[in-house]
Scaffold this motif. Structure first.
Motif, PDB file in Angstrom:
ATOM      1  N   VAL A  63      63.197  73.297  98.028  1.00 30.53           N
ATOM      2  CA  VAL A  63      62.411  72.117  98.411  1.00 30.53           C
ATOM      3  C   VAL A  63      62.993  70.864  97.751  1.00 30.53           C
ATOM      4  CG1 VAL A  63      60.161  71.000  98.178  1.00 30.53           C
ATOM      5  CG2 VAL A  63      60.300  73.400  98.894  1.00 30.53           C
ATOM      6  N   ILE A  64      63.360  70.984  96.475  1.00 30.06           N
ATOM      7  CA  ILE A  64      63.984  69.839  95.772  1.00 30.06           C
ATOM      8  C   ILE A  64      65.289  69.455  96.448  1.00 30.06           C
ATOM      9  CG2 ILE A  64      65.007  69.094  93.592  1.00 30.06           C
ATOM     10  CD1 ILE A  64      63.011  70.920  92.161  1.00 30.06           C
ATOM     11  N   GLY A  67      64.539  67.797  99.754  1.00 30.43           N
ATOM     12  CA  GLY A  67      64.014  66.454  99.499  1.00 30.43           C
ATOM     13  C   GLY A  67      65.114  65.462  99.173  1.00 30.43           C
ATOM     14  N   TYR A  68      66.097  65.924  98.390  1.00 33.30           N
ATOM     15  CA  TYR A  68      67.226  65.031  98.079  1.00 33.30           C
ATOM     16  C   TYR A  68      67.980  64.646  99.354  1.00 33.30           C
ATOM     17  CZ  TYR A  68      72.001  63.767  96.922  1.00 33.30           C
ATOM     18  OH  TYR A  68      73.218  63.145  96.887  1.00 33.30           O
ATOM     19  N   PHE A  71      65.640  62.049 101.352  1.00 38.58           N
ATOM     20  CA  PHE A  71      65.497  60.741 100.713  1.00 38.58           C
ATOM     21  C   PHE A  71      66.847  60.078 100.461  1.00 38.58           C
ATOM     22  CE2 PHE A  71      61.434  62.745  99.519  1.00 38.58           C
ATOM     23  CZ  PHE A  71      60.565  61.767  99.978  1.00 38.58           C
TER      24      PHE A  71
END
Length: 406
Positions: A63-64, A67-68, A71
């Motif tokens: 998920v991280i 997300g990177y 974004f």
């Protein structure tokens, strides 16, 4: 398949260790002509934990990563290179793997889950954790190096990259959780072999352009060599692993044979050998500076310690097998012959002499540690029990007695 009834009385240590109760289901199996009895909850426990819980840190890391990508507005991400899948696996994947290892090792030591780490002591835990991290990072570096050569210039969209990241990180977490649950002194020996052989091979590969073999084996760790840190760090980590393994083995041995001067002497000599091995990496060869000549000095001491151990092994371990004693004397004789061929005859080069001597000495130390592990296993975890045949009439009588008591 017909069945016969036998009665077996288990020692109290086994009952307490596996928390056995009346009517406990066990699995009986034949492995290498040996009868293995294992509680069913033990078999299911480790597998369920590994399969269930490795997904949690993997999903969080994925998920991280996703997300990177969103974004950071990165529509394509390369497999290797700067800001690539490989970089994120080496950072987020390794960090999540370390947390997984820590979490399950601690739970296992506190008996909150079933694990095999009870023979590993807290004082050795930092060394073991660092060794697993080194192995993990080295393996990933080699893996992505090969992937980069095979898939040159490969890039992926956000979702495909996340799927690949998920697979890689999932494998890392599964490996680290499984290792935390199954680490034993026996696996520490395998870990030691992997670290020292893998580290030396990596040092050879990274120094291939400098033709290190034309100088000497120790050249791999000098400041003149390219990437000399791999060789030196390998020796230091191998020394730390040896100390951890020696500590675990001798704690068990001295429980079974307390106040043994021979075991204490052997433990001191082996610990000094491990420290000396680490010093060879800590003080690389140099012809100038405050540590001039220290490398050669500790290397000489290492040879002397190995010779003392081999010559005195019969006194240290009176019950050692004839096979191991024969191998020990053959290795000692080979070391003497190799030394004569190098120093007197001049037949062997310095590189050949150091390589052969190192391989023989290290092989003997590993054999000694394996024999000590078997000895500790036989003394502390091997029990003599008697099987008693039980007739059907006896079983019926016992069931009737239980019913009356109820």
């Amino acid at each position: 398949m017909g069945e016969k009834e036998f009665k077996i009385t288990l020692p109290e240590k086994i009952v307490e260790t596996f928390q056995l109760e009346n009517e406990t289901d066990v699995t009986l199996s034949i492995v290498d002509q040996k009868i293995m009895i294992e509680p069913k909850n033990k078999l299911a426990g480790n597998q369920t934990i590994s399969l269930r819980w490795f997904l949690v840190p993997t999903i969080i890391a994925s998920v991280i990563f996703l997300g990177y990508l969103f974004f950071g507005e990165r529509s394509q991400i390369p497999l290797v290179g700067a800001l690539s899948i490989a970089n994120f696996v080496l950072s987020l994947g390794v960090v999540s793997g370390v947390f997984s290892f820590l979490f399950f090792f601690i739970k296992g030591k506190k008996n909150k889950i079933i694990s095999r780490s009870q023979g590993i002591y807290w004082r050795n835990f930092p060394t073991i954790l660092l060794s697993f991290i080194v192995i993990l990072v080295f393996s990933l570096l080699v893996f992505f190096k090969i992937m980069g050569l095979v898939f040159i210039g490969a890039t992926f969209d956000q979702y495909t990259a996340t799927m690949l990241f998920f697979v890689f990180v999932g494998a890392i977490n599964y490996f680290m959780i499984y290792s935390a649950l199954s680490i034993t002194p026996a696996k520490l020996t395998s870990l030691l072999i992997f670290v020292i052989i893998g580290g030396v091979m990596l040092a050879m590969i990274t120094n291939r352009d400098h033709q290190w073999w034309q100088f000497n084996f120790s050249f791999l760790g000098t400041i003149e060599a390219k990437n000399s840190w791999q060789f030196n760090v390998t020796l230091i980590f191998s020394a730390l692993l040896m100390i951890a393994l020696i500590d675990s083995l001798f704690v068990e041995l001295q429980k079974a044979i307390p106040h043994s001067k021979r075991l204490t002497t052997l433990r001191v000599l082996l610990t000094l050998t491990a420290l000396d091995l680490g010093a060879v990496g800590l003080f690389p060869y140099t012809e100038t500076g405050p540590f001039q000549g220290v490398h050669n000095l500790v290397a000489e001491y290492l040879v002397y310690l190995i010779i003392i151990l081999i010559v005195g092994i019969k006194w240290f371990l009176p019950n050692v097998t004839k096979e191991f004693l024969t191998i020990s004397y053959l290795i000692a004789a080979t070391l003497v012959v190799v030394s004569v061929l190098f120093q007197v005859v001049g037949y062997l080069s310095l590189t050949a002499f150091e390589l052969i001597a190192f391989m023989l000495a290290f092989s003997w130390v590993v054999l000694l540690l394996q024999n000590l592990r078997k000895l500790a296993q036989n003394l502390t975890n091997t029990f003599q029990v008697r099987l008693k045949s039980v007739s059907l009439e006896d079983l019926d009588d016992s069931h009737e007695t239980e019913a009356e008591l109820k």
